[in-house]
Structure formats: C-alpha cells, structure tokens
Design an enzyme around this catalytic site. Structure first.
Site, PDB file in Angstrom:
ATOM      1  N   VAL A   1      -8.702  -3.767  -0.276  1.00 40.65           N
ATOM      2  CA  VAL A   1      -9.256  -5.105  -0.500  1.00 40.65           C
ATOM      3  C   VAL A   1     -10.224  -5.489   0.612  1.00 40.65           C
ATOM      4  O   VAL A   1     -11.330  -5.954   0.362  1.00 40.65           O
ATOM      5  CB  VAL A   1      -8.110  -6.146  -0.601  1.00 40.65           C
ATOM      6  CG1 VAL A   1      -8.656  -7.562  -0.686  1.00 40.65           C
ATOM      7  CG2 VAL A   1      -7.256  -5.852  -1.826  1.00 40.65           C
TER       8      VAL A   1
ATOM      9  N   GLN B   1       2.129  -6.072  -3.167  1.00 38.79           N
ATOM     10  CA  GLN B   1       2.575  -6.172  -1.766  1.00 38.79           C
ATOM     11  C   GLN B   1       3.858  -5.339  -1.558  1.00 38.79           C
ATOM     12  O   GLN B   1       4.034  -4.353  -2.248  1.00 38.79           O
ATOM     13  CB  GLN B   1       2.783  -7.640  -1.349  1.00 38.79           C
ATOM     14  CG  GLN B   1       1.483  -8.429  -1.209  1.00 38.79           C
ATOM     15  CD  GLN B   1       0.927  -8.957  -2.515  1.00 38.79           C
ATOM     16  OE1 GLN B   1       1.617  -9.600  -3.276  1.00 38.79           O
ATOM     17  NE2 GLN B   1      -0.339  -8.710  -2.790  1.00 38.79           N
TER      18      GLN B   1
ATOM     19  N   ALA C   1      -3.849  -7.951  -3.679  1.00 41.59           N
ATOM     20  CA  ALA C   1      -3.396  -6.579  -3.937  1.00 41.59           C
ATOM     21  C   ALA C   1      -4.599  -5.661  -4.136  1.00 41.59           C
ATOM     22  O   ALA C   1      -5.641  -6.091  -4.605  1.00 41.59           O
ATOM     23  CB  ALA C   1      -2.535  -6.564  -5.200  1.00 41.59           C
ATOM     24  N   GLY C   2      -4.419  -4.405  -3.766  1.00 40.28           N
ATOM     25  CA  GLY C   2      -5.454  -3.404  -4.014  1.00 40.28           C
ATOM     26  C   GLY C   2      -4.762  -2.122  -4.408  1.00 40.28           C
ATOM     27  O   GLY C   2      -4.049  -1.527  -3.611  1.00 40.28           O
ATOM     28  N   HIS C   3      -4.901  -1.736  -5.661  1.00 38.76           N
ATOM     29  CA  HIS C   3      -4.195  -0.570  -6.175  1.00 38.76           C
ATOM     30  C   HIS C   3      -5.209   0.470  -6.626  1.00 38.76           C
ATOM     31  O   HIS C   3      -6.037   0.200  -7.486  1.00 38.76           O
ATOM     32  CB  HIS C   3      -3.279  -0.986  -7.340  1.00 38.76           C
ATOM     33  CG  HIS C   3      -2.277  -2.030  -6.958  1.00 38.76           C
ATOM     34  ND1 HIS C   3      -1.564  -2.765  -7.856  1.00 38.76           N
ATOM     35  CD2 HIS C   3      -1.852  -2.467  -5.740  1.00 38.76           C
ATOM     36  CE1 HIS C   3      -0.763  -3.602  -7.229  1.00 38.76           C
ATOM     37  NE2 HIS C   3      -0.915  -3.451  -5.935  1.00 38.76           N
TER      38      HIS C   3
ATOM     39  N   ASP D   1       0.816  -1.224   0.000  1.00 40.82           N
ATOM     40  CA  ASP D   1       0.000   0.000   0.000  1.00 40.82           C
ATOM     41  C   ASP D   1       0.847   1.270   0.000  1.00 40.82           C
ATOM     42  O   ASP D   1       0.456   2.291   0.572  1.00 40.82           O
ATOM     43  CB  ASP D   1      -0.969   0.020   1.204  1.00 40.82           C
ATOM     44  CG  ASP D   1      -1.869  -1.199   1.214  1.00 40.82           C
ATOM     45  OD1 ASP D   1      -2.266  -1.642   0.123  1.00 40.82           O
ATOM     46  OD2 ASP D   1      -2.172  -1.704   2.312  1.00 40.82           O
TER      47      ASP D   1
ATOM     48  N   LYS E   1       1.843   2.099  -5.058  1.00 42.73           N
ATOM     49  CA  LYS E   1       2.431   1.540  -6.297  1.00 42.73           C
ATOM     50  C   LYS E   1       1.521   1.807  -7.493  1.00 42.73           C
ATOM     51  O   LYS E   1       1.992   2.164  -8.573  1.00 42.73           O
ATOM     52  CB  LYS E   1       2.647   0.019  -6.137  1.00 42.73           C
ATOM     53  CG  LYS E   1       3.622  -0.350  -5.039  1.00 42.73           C
ATOM     54  CD  LYS E   1       3.731  -1.842  -4.855  1.00 42.73           C
ATOM     55  CE  LYS E   1       2.496  -2.485  -4.284  1.00 42.73           C
ATOM     56  NZ  LYS E   1       2.163  -2.122  -2.888  1.00 42.73           N
TER      57      LYS E   1
HETATM   58  P1  GDP Z   1      -0.692   0.256  -3.544  1.00 42.58           P
HETATM   59  O1  GDP Z   1      -1.284  -1.015  -3.030  1.00 42.58           O
HETATM   60  O2  GDP Z   1       0.763   0.358  -3.273  1.00 42.58           O
HETATM   61  O3  GDP Z   1      -1.014   0.517  -4.984  1.00 42.58           O
HETATM   62  O4  GDP Z   1      -1.365   1.424  -2.716  1.00 42.58           O
HETATM   63  P2  GDP Z   1      -2.934   1.578  -2.404  1.00 42.58           P
HETATM   64  O5  GDP Z   1      -3.608   2.053  -3.634  1.00 42.58           O
HETATM   65  O6  GDP Z   1      -3.455   0.362  -1.730  1.00 42.58           O
HETATM   66  O7  GDP Z   1      -2.888   2.676  -1.271  1.00 42.58           O
HETATM   67  C1  GDP Z   1      -2.380   3.954  -1.496  1.00 42.58           C
HETATM   68  C2  GDP Z   1      -3.511   4.968  -1.251  1.00 42.58           C
HETATM   69  O8  GDP Z   1      -2.943   6.250  -1.171  1.00 42.58           O
HETATM   70  C3  GDP Z   1      -4.506   5.032  -2.415  1.00 42.58           C
HETATM   71  O9  GDP Z   1      -5.773   5.345  -1.892  1.00 42.58           O
HETATM   72  C4  GDP Z   1      -3.979   6.181  -3.273  1.00 42.58           C
HETATM   73  O10 GDP Z   1      -5.007   6.832  -3.996  1.00 42.58           O
HETATM   74  C5  GDP Z   1      -3.411   7.096  -2.215  1.00 42.58           C
HETATM   75  N1  GDP Z   1      -2.242   7.881  -2.632  1.00 42.58           N
HETATM   76  C6  GDP Z   1      -1.269   7.535  -3.494  1.00 42.58           C
HETATM   77  N2  GDP Z   1      -0.327   8.501  -3.553  1.00 42.58           N
HETATM   78  C7  GDP Z   1      -0.722   9.463  -2.703  1.00 42.58           C
HETATM   79  C8  GDP Z   1      -0.160  10.715  -2.294  1.00 42.58           C
HETATM   80  O11 GDP Z   1       0.912  11.118  -2.711  1.00 42.58           O
HETATM   81  N3  GDP Z   1      -0.870  11.437  -1.364  1.00 42.58           N
HETATM   82  C9  GDP Z   1      -2.055  11.003  -0.840  1.00 42.58           C
HETATM   83  N4  GDP Z   1      -2.661  11.771   0.049  1.00 42.58           N
HETATM   84  N5  GDP Z   1      -2.611   9.836  -1.203  1.00 42.58           N
HETATM   85  C10 GDP Z   1      -1.943   9.072  -2.111  1.00 42.58           C
HETATM   86  P1  IMO Z   2      -0.811  -4.208  -2.217  1.00 43.64           P
HETATM   87  O1  IMO Z   2      -0.373  -4.733  -3.557  1.00 43.64           O
HETATM   88  C1  IMO Z   2      -0.856  -4.660   2.116  1.00 43.64           C
HETATM   89  C2  IMO Z   2      -0.923  -8.744   3.696  1.00 43.64           C
HETATM   90  C3  IMO Z   2      -2.189  -9.180   4.423  1.00 43.64           C
HETATM   91  C4  IMO Z   2      -1.589 -10.136   5.437  1.00 43.64           C
HETATM   92  C5  IMO Z   2      -0.457 -10.805   4.652  1.00 43.64           C
HETATM   93  C6  IMO Z   2      -0.832 -12.167   4.070  1.00 43.64           C
HETATM   94  O2  IMO Z   2      -2.121  -3.527  -2.247  1.00 43.64           O
HETATM   95  O3  IMO Z   2       0.268  -3.418  -1.569  1.00 43.64           O
HETATM   96  P2  IMO Z   2      -2.343 -12.894   2.014  1.00 43.64           P
HETATM   97  O4  IMO Z   2      -3.788 -12.679   1.734  1.00 43.64           O
HETATM   98  O5  IMO Z   2      -1.443 -12.331   0.967  1.00 43.64           O
HETATM   99  O6  IMO Z   2      -1.999 -14.321   2.327  1.00 43.64           O
HETATM  100  O7  IMO Z   2      -2.067 -12.072   3.372  1.00 43.64           O
HETATM  101  O8  IMO Z   2      -0.127  -9.917   3.599  1.00 43.64           O
HETATM  102  N1  IMO Z   2      -1.121  -8.219   2.329  1.00 43.64           N
HETATM  103  C7  IMO Z   2      -1.064  -6.924   2.000  1.00 43.64           C
HETATM  104  N2  IMO Z   2      -0.886  -5.831   2.754  1.00 43.64           N
HETATM  105  N3  IMO Z   2      -0.950  -4.530   0.774  1.00 43.64           N
HETATM  106  C8  IMO Z   2      -1.098  -5.616  -0.009  1.00 43.64           C
HETATM  107  O9  IMO Z   2      -1.066  -5.546  -1.354  1.00 43.64           O
HETATM  108  C9  IMO Z   2      -1.198  -6.884   0.602  1.00 43.64           C
HETATM  109  N4  IMO Z   2      -1.365  -8.138   0.136  1.00 43.64           N
HETATM  110  C10 IMO Z   2      -1.302  -8.949   1.199  1.00 43.64           C
HETATM  111  O10 IMO Z   2      -2.835  -8.100   5.022  1.00 43.64           O
HETATM  112  O11 IMO Z   2      -0.996  -9.421   6.480  1.00 43.64           O
HETATM  113 MG    MG Z   3      -2.827  -1.666  -1.824  1.00 45.86          MG
END
Ligand code: GDP
Ligand code: IMO
Ligand code: MG
Length: 431
Positions: free
Chosen positions: A300, A224, A39-41, A13, A16
C-alpha cells in the site's frame, strides 16, 4: 455449513491474499469483513500480478462471487478505481459477481486528511498509519455520525449528513490552524459515484444468509493481522478494527456458531510495517537479509517492513484469540540458505520468564525474546509442492512451529505463485 475464516496471526502481510486465492478454487463466495484499503494483498497467477486492497482475493476466480461486508470501511473513489484496474486486467467485475453491503461505512476525503494531519503532528509517537482514513472513519462509525453506502441514495439527506459530519471535523481543523473543508466540494462527485456503484449495493446479510448452507463454501478473508487488532493487538500501535476471527460474524451478520474452521496465515518469520513493539525485530544483518530475500516492502505505502525471527509466543496467542484450527505457513522459501534459524519460545520480563505478550505498553517495550536455534537447510525449496520434497531441516522447522503454537500446519507456501503450495489438509473438508 462450510464457512471458513482466514486471518493473519502476526502484524499483517502474512500472505493472506495468496492463500485466500488458492482456497478460493473451492469457494462459492469470498467475503471481506473488516478493514479497508489499508490492506494490500498481492496475488501471482502464472505471469500475472494482481494487487488488491478492497476487493476480496477470490476476485480472480471466474465462478466465485465476492462480497464486501458491512464491517469494511469503503473509500468509494478507491473502490471504483480498483474495479476499473481489475477490469483492465481482463477480470470482469459486474453486479453478478460483486456485492457491496449497503451498511458499510464510507471513507471520505476529510477522513484521509485528518489521518495524515494527525500523524504529521505527532513526534516520536506516530502510529505509522497508511494514511487512508481508516481510523477517523471507524471513529465516526462508533460516534454515530458516519455515512453509509445506503446514504448515497437520498440526495437531500446525503448533503445534510455530509454537512453535519464536515461541521464536526472542521472545528478541529480550524483549531489546528488548518483550512476547513466544504461539503459542497465533495457532494456532486459522491452522488455521481453512488449512482455508478448502485447496481452492486445490496443488504448483504441476506446474501450471507443464503450462502450459510451446507451447499456452499464461503471464505471469510481477514485483513491486517491479530496484533493489529484494536482490542487484542499492541495498542495503540494497531489499526482501528477487530482483525481476529470473531469479527467475521460481526462484519457480515453471522452468528458465532456459524464458523466451521479458522485458518491462521502465518509467515515463517516476522514482519511489521509502521511503529510499535516487535520483540523479535532484528535490525542487524539477519533482519536485513530477511527483508531482502522476502521483498519486504509494503504493497500500500511502499514502506520497508521491519523484519525479525519467528515469534512462537505471538502466534500461539493468535491461535488462542481466534480459536485457530489450522495454520497456513507462508514464505518458508525465504529462509533458504540461512545456516541457523531462530525461533522465539518465550520472553524475559525483568528477571521473570513469561509465555505471552503482556498488555501494557511499558512491559511490551521491556520484554526480551528467548530463542531456540535450529539448523537451516542447504539448497532451495522455492516452488516445492510436496511435503516429502522438503529437506529434513525444513521439515523439522515446520514441526517445531506446529508444536510451539499448538495448531497443525495444513498448507505451506514456497513462492508467491498460486500453485507453489504444499497441500496437507483442505479446510473445507473439515468444515
Ligand atoms: P497479505 O497482506 O497478507 O495478503 O500479504 P501481502 O500480499 O501484503 O504480502 C505478502 C507478499 O509475499 C506478497 O508479495 C506475496 O506475493 C508474497 N508471498 C506470498 N507467499 C509467498 C511465499 O510463500 N514465498 C515468497 N517468497 N513470497 C510469498
Ligand atoms: P494487510 O491486509 C500490515 C498497519 C499500519 C499501521 C497500523 C495502523 O495487507 O495485511 P491504519 O492505516 O490501519 O490506521 O494503520 O496498521 N497496517 C498494516 N500493516 N498489513 C496491513 O494489511 C495493514 N493495515 C494496516 O502500517 O502500523
Ligand atoms: Mg499486505
């Protein structure tokens, strides 16, 4: 050769998705190489929000081809749903722009059931998985009983393979007093789905081979983060795949010398979702404030993410584990208004100082962060797009991180929106 790998340097998170989308402007191909729909992007483009789990974050770019490599574990039902959702957001997905590896492994409902049951049966040692069946599927892969996408295209063998797999897992379900699952309940649905996905399925290493050429820019999108890596993370509180940069090669079929540049996506503070050690976790007011300002809730599972200050020891270790060439620093704006900002520069283990994360669970529990305190900045940096516009204190913070982690910062993100990005260096220019 212009292969750029993007990975998370913390516990996921890091942002990415936003950075991959931003870099995709120049990419011909964007590739996922590990993980699955754990993953949740999140991508924010103008007034639109895209939430992706399996589809690579290059999907939003009209001319970019996206590929799901062999190292990814695929829930075909989820994949179909995600394709439909993105189509409904006016992004056309077709076999022209999406390629699915024929040798990626399938997550089946039995894997999700086992994942959830195992977690529910644990007491204080829950991993806090996403419940998406990731672990059980990777176990079946290395156990040599897994089912791959290519198996969806031989009706007779498919039923035999699923039956064998279900027989294997039903022994455990029965022993646990749970209801056994019948492979016939899934077979027809899986067969139909296979037919629907067929046009997307290819021996994807051939495509990777074609694009492994100076003519093309290819972006390898990690899911991750480094400390969720099954070998290098905070085991057993990890995911079940390798998340570091080297996995890009294995997860698509590419040799180690093919990677030209690795970008480490790094949040300006630290978060973690799920259980496990987190040396700089702050359960007090600062942590709560970081969570509130950063909207730290999982994409997610909706779970609240644990928050704390930046840990330079961890990120330095991540730089080393993936031979990171440059850092994209995200969510710097979340630190707006903090009078003081802390950075962890080392750990205390009993009465010793150490500058790395120890491998043993017991030592990971014992370490205490050592902090350096920096002055925060006044006013808001939300949406800034020029380095020179950052307040001096923010520049100092960025510089300090750069020095401590031993890698230059090439991008800074100042809001969720795609364009709110400070460009310093383009990784494709260096590869
Ligand atoms: P990922 O799993 O690494 O792709 O990250 P996620 O999407 O799960 O979580 C990042 C969160 O931060 C998302 O809701 C993005 O929209 C938000 N985000 C990304 N870059 C920035 C930033 O520079 N500032 C702020 N405030 N939010 C951001
Ligand atoms: P993105 O791509 C943050 C964490 C889960 C748990 C551990 C194992 O969005 O960054 P799993 O379901 O993979 O067996 O869970 O890994 N986890 C993440 N934490 N961001 C993620 O993906 C994750 N994918 C798995 O919360 O602790
Ligand atoms: Mg994420």
């Amino acid at each position: 050769m212009s292969n750029v790998v993007v990975i998370g340097t913390q516990w996921g998170d890091e942002g990415k998705g936003k950075i991959v989308d931003w870099l995709s402007e120049k990419a011909h191909l964007v590739v996922r190489f590990q993980g699955g729909h754990n993953a949740g992007h999140t991508l924010v483009v103008d007034d639109k929000i895209f939430k992706l789990s399996l589809l690579p974050s290059g999907v939003v770019r009209e001319k970019t081809i996206i590929l799901i490599g062999n190292g990814v574990v695929i829930d075909p039902f989820h994949l179909k749903k995600e394709i439909d959702e993105i189509n409904n957001q006016n992004i056309a997905i077709s076999p022209e722009n999406l390629i699915i590896s024929d040798s990626a492994f399938l997550i089946l409902p039995i894997h999700q059931l086992i994942d959830k049951l195992r977690e529910n049966k644990k007491n204080d040692d829950k991993i806090g998985t996403t419940g998406r069946g990731i672990g059980p599927t990777y176990e079946d892969k290395v156990g040599r009983r897994g089912i791959r996408i290519c198996d969806l295209y031989n009706r007779e063998d498919l039923l035999i393979k699923i039956s064998k797999l279900y027989d294997f897992h039903n022994i455990w379900l029965k022993a646990m007093g749970e209801k056994c699952l019948d492979p016939n309940d899934i077979f027809e649905k899986l067969w139909d789905l296979g037919q629907k996905l067929k046009a997307f399925v290819q021996p994807s290493w051939l495509i990777i081979n074609k694009y492994n050429d100076p003519l093309y820019n290819v972006l390898y999108e990690g899911a991750q983060g480094t400390f969720l890596d099954v070998d290098h993370g905070t085991y057993p509180y990890v995911t079940s795949s390798n998340t570091i940069a080297s996995q890009a090669g294995i997860g698509v079929g590419l040799g180690p010398t093919s990677i030209a540049y690795t970008v480490g996506i790094t949040k300006a503070y630290t978060t973690r979702v799920g259980s496990g050690p987190f040396p700089t976790e702050d359960t007090g007011t600062d942590g709560i404030e970081l969570g509130k300002r950063g909207h730290e809730f999982g994409t997610v599972t909706g779970r609240q993410r644990r928050c704390g200050w930046f840990d330079a020891v961890l990120v330095k270790q991540a730089v080393s584990l993936s031979s990171i060439n440059g850092i994209a620093l995200t969510k710097l704006d979340v630190l707006d208004g903090f009078r003081e900002i802390k950075i962890c520069t080392g750990y205390k283990l009993d009465d010793k100082m150490i500058n790395y994360l120890p491998s043993s669970q017991e030592e990971q529990k014992k370490i205490k962060p050592i902090y350096e305190v920096l002055k925060g900045w006044k006013g808001s940096i939300v949406g800034l797009r020029k380095l020179s516009d950052l307040p001096e204190e923010a520049k100092n913070y960025v510089k300090k991180i750069q020095e401590l982690v031993g890698s230059e910062i090439i991008l800074i993100s100042t809001s969720p929106e795609r364009s709110d990005t400070i460009y310093i260096k383009d990784p494709f220019d260096f590869s």
